[in-house]
Structure formats: C-alpha cells, structure tokens
Design a protein around this motif. Structure first.
Motif, mmCIF file in Angstrom:
data_model
loop_
_atom_site.group_PDB
_atom_site.id
_atom_site.type_symbol
_atom_site.label_atom_id
_atom_site.label_comp_id
_atom_site.label_asym_id
_atom_site.label_seq_id
_atom_site.Cartn_x
_atom_site.Cartn_y
_atom_site.Cartn_z
ATOM 1 N N SER A 19 2.930 -3.903 10.635
ATOM 2 C CA SER A 19 3.866 -4.992 10.367
ATOM 3 C C SER A 19 4.966 -4.594 9.397
ATOM 4 O O SER A 19 5.961 -5.289 9.250
ATOM 5 C CB SER A 19 3.105 -6.174 9.777
ATOM 6 N N GLY A 20 4.783 -3.465 8.701
ATOM 7 C CA GLY A 20 5.689 -3.102 7.622
ATOM 8 C C GLY A 20 5.085 -3.382 6.266
ATOM 9 O O GLY A 20 5.608 -2.942 5.248
ATOM 10 N N SER A 21 3.959 -4.113 6.237
ATOM 11 C CA SER A 21 3.233 -4.382 5.000
ATOM 12 C C SER A 21 1.792 -3.930 5.181
ATOM 13 O O SER A 21 1.037 -4.537 5.950
ATOM 14 C CB SER A 21 3.274 -5.871 4.665
ATOM 15 N N PRO A 22 1.368 -2.876 4.490
ATOM 16 C CA PRO A 22 -0.038 -2.476 4.580
ATOM 17 C C PRO A 22 -0.994 -3.606 4.190
ATOM 18 O O PRO A 22 -2.094 -3.702 4.721
ATOM 19 C CB PRO A 22 -0.129 -1.301 3.594
ATOM 20 N N ALA A 23 -0.530 -4.474 3.268
ATOM 21 C CA ALA A 23 -1.378 -5.596 2.873
ATOM 22 C C ALA A 23 -1.651 -6.506 4.067
ATOM 23 O O ALA A 23 -2.790 -6.926 4.313
ATOM 24 C CB ALA A 23 -0.701 -6.394 1.756
ATOM 25 N N ALA A 27 -5.220 -7.065 5.870
ATOM 26 C CA ALA A 27 -5.767 -8.429 5.897
ATOM 27 C C ALA A 27 -6.133 -8.835 7.313
ATOM 28 O O ALA A 27 -7.194 -9.431 7.554
ATOM 29 C CB ALA A 27 -4.749 -9.410 5.309
ATOM 30 N N LEU A 28 -5.260 -8.519 8.279
ATOM 31 C CA LEU A 28 -5.550 -8.854 9.673
ATOM 32 C C LEU A 28 -6.772 -8.099 10.175
ATOM 33 O O LEU A 28 -7.633 -8.672 10.859
ATOM 34 C CB LEU A 28 -4.337 -8.556 10.543
ATOM 35 N N ALA A 29 -6.884 -6.823 9.807
ATOM 36 C CA ALA A 29 -8.056 -6.038 10.223
ATOM 37 C C ALA A 29 -9.331 -6.617 9.623
ATOM 38 O O ALA A 29 -10.371 -6.734 10.296
ATOM 39 C CB ALA A 29 -7.882 -4.580 9.803
ATOM 40 N N ARG A 49 -0.724 -13.406 -4.566
ATOM 41 C CA ARG A 49 -1.384 -12.127 -4.325
ATOM 42 C C ARG A 49 -2.218 -12.153 -3.052
ATOM 43 O O ARG A 49 -2.453 -11.129 -2.424
ATOM 44 C CB ARG A 49 -2.254 -11.774 -5.535
ATOM 45 N N SER A 50 -2.662 -13.344 -2.633
ATOM 46 C CA SER A 50 -3.509 -13.468 -1.442
ATOM 47 C C SER A 50 -2.723 -13.852 -0.196
ATOM 48 O O SER A 50 -3.303 -14.180 0.832
ATOM 49 C CB SER A 50 -4.596 -14.514 -1.690
ATOM 50 N N GLN A 51 -1.387 -13.806 -0.261
ATOM 51 C CA GLN A 51 -0.576 -14.310 0.842
ATOM 52 C C GLN A 51 -0.834 -13.580 2.151
ATOM 53 O O GLN A 51 -0.793 -14.185 3.231
ATOM 54 C CB GLN A 51 0.908 -14.252 0.484
ATOM 55 N N ALA A 52 -1.105 -12.277 2.098
ATOM 56 C CA ALA A 52 -1.352 -11.536 3.340
ATOM 57 C C ALA A 52 -2.590 -12.075 4.044
ATOM 58 O O ALA A 52 -2.608 -12.229 5.275
ATOM 59 C CB ALA A 52 -1.520 -10.050 3.041
ATOM 60 N N PHE A 198 -4.080 -5.490 -3.512
ATOM 61 C CA PHE A 198 -2.892 -5.417 -2.663
ATOM 62 C C PHE A 198 -1.690 -4.978 -3.505
ATOM 63 O O PHE A 198 -1.482 -5.465 -4.610
ATOM 64 C CB PHE A 198 -2.579 -6.773 -2.027
ATOM 65 N N ARG A 199 -0.892 -4.066 -2.943
ATOM 66 C CA ARG A 199 0.387 -3.692 -3.532
ATOM 67 C C ARG A 199 1.517 -4.384 -2.773
ATOM 68 O O ARG A 199 1.360 -4.818 -1.648
ATOM 69 C CB ARG A 199 0.590 -2.173 -3.460
ATOM 70 N N GLU A 200 2.676 -4.425 -3.421
ATOM 71 C CA GLU A 200 3.840 -4.948 -2.730
ATOM 72 C C GLU A 200 4.328 -3.932 -1.695
ATOM 73 O O GLU A 200 4.157 -2.721 -1.902
ATOM 74 C CB GLU A 200 4.937 -5.267 -3.750
ATOM 75 N N PRO A 201 4.906 -4.371 -0.583
ATOM 76 C CA PRO A 201 5.175 -5.765 -0.222
ATOM 77 C C PRO A 201 3.883 -6.499 0.137
ATOM 78 O O PRO A 201 3.057 -5.970 0.897
ATOM 79 C CB PRO A 201 6.101 -5.646 0.992
ATOM 80 N N LEU A 202 3.717 -7.686 -0.438
ATOM 81 C CA LEU A 202 2.446 -8.396 -0.327
ATOM 82 C C LEU A 202 2.205 -8.991 1.047
ATOM 83 O O LEU A 202 1.075 -9.375 1.360
ATOM 84 C CB LEU A 202 2.375 -9.488 -1.396
ATOM 85 N N SER A 203 3.229 -9.107 1.881
ATOM 86 C CA SER A 203 3.014 -9.554 3.262
ATOM 87 C C SER A 203 4.263 -9.306 4.074
ATOM 88 O O SER A 203 5.328 -9.003 3.534
ATOM 89 C CB SER A 203 2.641 -11.038 3.318
ATOM 90 N N ALA A 204 4.095 -9.427 5.378
ATOM 91 C CA ALA A 204 5.215 -9.328 6.315
ATOM 92 C C ALA A 204 4.918 -10.245 7.488
ATOM 93 O O ALA A 204 3.762 -10.633 7.710
ATOM 94 C CB ALA A 204 5.403 -7.886 6.785
#
Length: 593
Positions: A19-23, A27-29, A49-52, A198-204
C-alpha cells in the motif's frame, strides 16, 4: 495459569511495498490471519498510532471477512470484547492506540483472566527508537497487564520495504500461537497481548482489490473456540459411595451440573448465572438449608462446578473437615479451593470431569426429595395475587373483590424481589439476561425458580464496572448468530449503571442492538447496608463513605445519549414496559424497601 515474559518476535522480513505503508500492509496481514484462525470480531477505539489496524479492519469487514465494532473509549471497548467472547465462545480482538489507552483495558483484561474468557489485545506502540526518550503517549506497554496475561509478544515495527511471503508466514505463526493461548489449548483460556510497533507513515489507503476475505473453508472456528485443557483425570462416582452428596454449580458451571446431580441423586445448588438453574433436583433456598444442621450439617460430599461467588454458606461448607470436596476444574484462572483459606493441608480433589456409574437407590431419592420439598416450602407461592377462581365466580361480591385485588397489585410499588421476578419471567431461551454485581443478583439467586435460560454476570472479580458494555457485546454476538430474534436484558443497580455510563455513548455509524437496561434505583449502594460494620459505625459515615447516595436524573442522562427511557414505578408499569419493542431502552425502577 503461568505467565511468560514479553518476547520480541523475529524482525519483519524485507519485501516489496504494497500500500505504501508497511504499517498498513502488516495490519492487514495480521487481521487476515486472525480471521483464518477463527477470530470473527474486532473491537476498535479511535487512535493515531493504531490507525493502520483500524482502517485495515474496516476494509476487511467490507470484504466480508470480520465484524468490526467501534467503541469511543477503550474501557468500554474491553468489556464489549469480553461480551462478544462470552456469547460466541471465541476470543474477540480489541485494538487500542498507545499510552493510557492500553491501561484502560485493564479492568476487562482482569475480568477475562479470572473468568477464563478468551481475549486478544492488540496494542499499537512506538518503535524501539522512540521508547524511553520521553516521546508523547509512550510508556512500557509489553506486559502492562502483568500476570493477567499468559502470552505476551512485543512485535517489532515492520520494515520500510514492506511485507513479503516470509512475513506472512511469521505473522501466521504468531497469530496461531496467540489464538491458541487465548482459547486455552494448553493452559487456562484468557486474555493475551500482541504489542505491535508502527513507524510512520502510520497508514495508507487500501484499494478494494487489495483486500480479500478469507475463504470459508480456510476459516478454522474450532481452533479459536474456548476449551479447558486441565490435564486432570476424570473421576468416577457412584451413588452407592455416599448418599449425603450435594452438587454445587457456581458461575459458568454449565448444564453438566444438572446432569451430575440427577445421576447422583443429589440436591443441586445452582447459582443464578451457573447455566444449570433448572431440573428436578434444584434447591433454590440453598442458603437456608446449608445453614440448617438437619440439611447442610448432614452433607458429607460436595461436587463443585464453575465458580461459586454469591453466598457465604458454600465456602463454609467446603471448609469443613468432614466434607469431601471434588472440584471440576473450570476455565477460571484460579482453582476454586476455599478450604485452603482455613486449612492449608486441606485435600480438595481436582478433576476434569465427573462420570457417574451405577443407579440411585431409594435413600438417595429420599435425600434429594427432602431438600427439594423443603426448599419449595420455604420459597412458598410468593404473593399469589388475586384469586383467579373468583374472577369467574357467580358471586358478584367475589368478582368485585378480584377486581379490587388486581388493581391493588398493579398499583403496588416494586421491591427487589418483584423486580427480579418480573425480569426473570420476561426472559426466554432465545433472550439473554445479564446481571450486574448489585444487591439484585443475590435477591434473584435466592428467589427465582428454575428456568433453562442463558444468564451472564461478570463474576471473575465480581466488579460493578463494564456491565452494560459486556451486555452490548453479548447482544451483538447473539443477534449475529440468531438473526435478531432475542432481547438482551441487563438488570443492575443504580451505582452499577453509573459505573458504565460510557457504554451508552456510541458512534452514529454503529448498528443498534435490541437491549433493555433495567435499573433498580435505590439511590445508593444497598449492598453495603448489610455489612457488619454498619452496626457500629455512625449512620452519616456509612452513607457518605459506603452507600454513597446519588440523585442522578437517569432519564436526562440516557435520552441525552440517544436511548429510549421508561419509568416503572408500579408492578403494572413494569409488566407492561418489559414488553416494549424499543430497540435501545433504559427502564428505571424506583425500588421500594
């Protein structure tokens, strides 16, 4: 149940970006593998911090993978997850952001631990480089729940280069370990913690094409289902061994207690939330009979299932050195063994199950028959109300008397016994009844007759917090499994109600459930009025420091939060309002002493 020190999982392997965000990819995995392992519910509270995790959960729900429940604060979220697990028998995952958000789960985690209810806490955290340097909303999260969780994993932040097949394998192993620990595959079931950095970017953003539900044939519901793996033997008992036996069913004992009592020819002492409060051997007025030398004094063997918490008479019986005690190990964290409090050398026999061999003899039927008959006599017919025969009498005076008696009954103020009777009578097997840790649960336990209905109460620690939130979780799981045909009723006192006002605050996007919250309002903590110290303490001190009288306007509180409100000041009002079809309803019942 033993504990393990927090452990850092293997670093997330490098791989191509998703997605461009490892977080987000991680999270999806993680949530996908939880679904594959049989977890069907995720409870989320908002946080940065939990947004992903939150957004991945929403995307997975749209794809048909899980059910997501959003609660506005973490304290209610934890108990909502508890209720989901109680009804479904499988752990719910509860997602929080970092800092105090995690600590707000502690009451629900403690209740889950002590009652053996599975739960998976997924706490979002800062990565290693931001810990211990005064970063905002950062504290020591791994192991924050102490001995209340047996499985803790501190998961390193995913790499900047994404999630690959090796990462998925690592996540799958981690998830299956967590679910197995929560469900009790080896030890006692209960809560576990996955602390995920989680590191930034915190979600995508996630495209619909990137999110797929796990195929039904790959979802292992049985893997996540709670079990008790005690490693203890099955004991064989025969009615011939000891006629003077009682079977005691505490909270969460289950229907097996009724079967064992019947096969042994033994009186059944079944607490109101035992799941065994029915059958021909049921003894409702067990407190009085256990205190009686002619009944309790004659007992020589007790078979215990579940977690008894509602009387002093049961522990007193089990502490006697002339009573053999056999305890079927429950899912709770601690084995039930009150005898050790007074006799450290007491020998309680712990088993995984009871198998009854042989047949009961006439003396067993006489033994249990005497208990049941005396209990029914002590209970009496209660207030039978108007004479129904007079309603059809040819005598006009008798018919008029019937009408006067009926009107008088319907105008009668409601006391705790009447309240318990009415709610018990209105509840059926397709409903659920949740009882708060108020005086009313003890009144119900000592009074209501046998009935095969599902009753829950948070009796692991018997705290008064989180009762409504737990009930909302139960309602959500019930409606999903039954197609919304049942009502979840919550019967509690005014202080228990006030301890969980946050439960009534829900987001406008969340589904509504068919719930009745019945508040027996006596303007304070009536349960404390029976304390021995009340006899020697100034009444003003008892009022201020213990019973804590309050004057909350329940109607304004609940209607301001979007719930319907009814007041039932008389028996007639109460009978009518319990059939009200309102979807989210609070019924206030001013209690007569």
């Amino acid at each position: 149940m033993g504990t393990s020190a927090p452990t850092t999982a293997a670093p997330i392997a490098d791989g191509p970006a998703g997605s461009g965000s490892p977080a987000t990819d991680f999270a999806l995995a993680l949530l996908t593998e939880l679904t594959r392992a049989g977890v069907t519910d995720v409870v989320v509270s908002p946080g940065s911090r939990s947004q992903a995790l939150a957004l991945a959960a929403a995307a997975l729900e749209r794809a048909g993978g899980i059910s997501v429940h959003v609660r506005l604060d973490e304290r209610t979220a934890g108990f909502h997850a508890l209720g989901l697990a109680v009804e479904s028998g499988r752990p719910a995952a509860v997602v929080t952001t970092s800092g105090t958000a995690v600590a707000n789960l502690h009451p629900a985690v403690l209740e889950a631990h002590h009652s053996g209810v599975p739960m998976i806490v997924i706490s979002a955290d800062r990565p290693d480089e931001l810990r211990g340097i005064g970063s905002n909303q950062t504290t020591v999260q791994p192991g924050i729940f102490g001995a209340a969780v047996a499985f803790v994993r501190d998961v390193e932040a995913p790499s900047a280069r994404g999630v690959d097949a090796s990462t998925v394998d690592t996540v799958r192993t981690l998830v299956r370990q967590a679910v197995a620990a929560a469900a009790g595959h080896e030890g006692q079931p209960g809560p576990v913690q996955l602390n995920v950095a989680f590191r930034e970017p915190l979600s995508a953003g996630l495209r619909a094409d990137d999110v797929h539900a796990v195929p039904d044939d790959e979802v292992d519901l049985a893997f996540a289902t709670r079990r008790v793996h005690s490693g203890l033997p099955v004991i064989e008992l025969s009615p011939d061994d000891e006629p003077a036996t009682v079977v005691i069913a505490g909270h969460d004992a289950g229907a097996d207690a009724e079967r064992i009592a019947w096969e042994l020819g033994a009186p059944l002492v079944a607490e109101v939330s035992s799941g065994a409060r029915f059958g021909r051997n049921l003894v409702v007025t067990y407190r009085e009979l256990l205190r009686d030398p002619g009944f309790g004094g004659q007992v020589r063997r007790a078979v215990v299932l579940g977690h008894p918490t509602l009387s002093r008479e049961v522990p007193a019986l089990l502490q006697r050195d002339d009573v053999e005690t056999i305890v079927v190990r429950s899912p709770a964290a601690d084995p039930f063994d009150p005898a050790r409090a007074s006799r450290p050398d007491a020998r309680t026999t712990f088993v995984s199950d009871v198998r009854v061999t042989g047949r009961t003899r006439p003396e067993h039927r006489a033994w249990v028959g005497r208990w049941v008959a005396t209990s029914r006599a002590l209970l009496g017919d209660g207030d039978a109300g108007p004479d129904l025969g007079a309603k059809r009498s040819d005598d006009r005076a008798e018919r008029n008397k019937f009408l006067r008696d009926e009107v008088a009954l319907r105008r009668r103020p409601v006391d705790r016994t009447m309240l318990a009777d009415a709610v018990w009578g209105a509840t059926w097997p397709h409903d659920r009844l949740v009882l708060g840790a108020s005086q009313i649960i003890r009144v119900a336990d000592g009074h209501v007759p046998g009935k095969a209905i599902r009753v829950h109460a948070n009796r692991g620690l018997a705290g008064i917090d989180g009762t409504v939130s737990t009930a909302l979780g139960i309602a959500a799981a019930l409606e999903r499994s039954s197609g919304s045909i049942g009502t979840t009723r919550v019967l509690l006192g005014d202080l228990t109600f006030l301890h969980d006002v946050g439960a009534f605050v829900t987001g406008t996007e969340e589904p509504r459930h068919r719930v009745q919250v019945i508040v027996g309002n006596d303007a304070g903590g009536a349960i404390f009025r029976g304390l021995e110290v009340a006899a020697t303490t100034p009444e003003s001190d008892m009022r201020r420091m213990m019973t804590t009288p309050q004057q909350v306007d329940v109607e304004r509180v609940v209607t301001g939060l979007g719930w319907e409100y009814r007041r039932a000041a008389t028996w007639g009002d109460l009978e009518q309002v319990l059939t009200d079809p309102a979807e989210r309803l609070v019924i206030e019942v001013p209690l007569a002493e």
